[in-house]
Design an enzyme around this catalytic site. Structure first.
Site, short mmCIF file in Angstrom:
data_model
loop_
_atom_site.label_atom_id
_atom_site.label_comp_id
_atom_site.label_asym_id
_atom_site.label_seq_id
_atom_site.Cartn_x
_atom_site.Cartn_y
_atom_site.Cartn_z
N GLN A 40 0.81 -1.22 0.00
CA GLN A 40 0.00 0.00 0.00
C GLN A 40 0.84 1.27 0.00
OE1 GLN A 40 -2.67 -0.69 3.31
NE2 GLN A 40 -4.24 -1.41 1.92
N ASN A 41 2.16 1.15 0.20
CA ASN A 41 2.99 2.34 0.13
C ASN A 41 2.99 2.82 -1.32
OD1 ASN A 41 5.42 4.11 -0.08
ND2 ASN A 41 5.57 3.58 2.08
N ARG A 42 2.90 4.12 -1.50
CA ARG A 42 2.75 4.68 -2.85
C ARG A 42 4.08 5.07 -3.48
NH1 ARG A 42 -1.65 8.76 -0.70
NH2 ARG A 42 -0.16 8.73 0.99
#
Length: 164
Positions: A40-42
């Site tokens: 989920q880290n962008r």
């Protein structure tokens, strides 16, 4: 809370001009032994968009994206006490020694990914090396105040050197 040592080597080569520093690898990043390992880290979709590339999936693809764009990647902290992945719980900080990168790559600019990394950089590293850094909004999923579009707007301007 336990003491944890950073397990990931810095990513750079002799062409790296821009260094991006996080605070400390998340539990997931430590598991996969590479930066920004939480799905989920962008960070990876954001950099891919900035450099008009496909979002990298493998460590090799991620490394190539960083090095092909004259970037370097590491973290401010060498070891610390931390509860899970929460930057807010970081204590007993031992900073990374950036000299190996600064002596072997033509680093011209340093950015930090998020305010906690910036505060740690200012406290533990900047006084030693005398090089200021610019803070960029965190790519963490916990930074819900920034959409991917907003992150792109700010990061692309800074990373591509279009800021004032």
């Amino acid at each position: 809370m336990s003491k944890v040592v950073h397990p990931i080597e810095p990513l750079f080569d002799e062409r790296s001009e821009t260094l991006i520093l996080g605070s400390f690898p998340s539990v997931k990043s430590r598991e996969v032994m590479f930066f920004y390992g939480h799905k989920q880290n962008r960070f990876w979709p954001l950099l891919a968009r900035i450099f008009e590339a496909d979002t990298p999936v493998t460590i090799e693809e991620k490394s190539k994206l960083i090095l092909d764009n004259k970037l370097a990647l590491w973290d401010v902290i060498h070891s610390c006490e931390i509860d899970g992945s929460a930057d807010s719980t970081i204590k007993a900080v031992v900073p990374n020694n950036l000299s190996v990168m600064l002596e072997n790559a033509p680093i011209k600019r340093i950015f930090v990914n998020g305010r906690k990394a910036f505060a740690l950089y200012q406290k533990h590293i900047e006084p030693t090396i005398g090089i200021g850094a610019r803070v960029l909004p965190s790519t963490s999923p916990a930074n819900a105040a920034y959409s991917l579009d907003r992150l792109y707007e700010i990061w692309s301007r800074e990373i591509k050197g279009e800021s004032k």
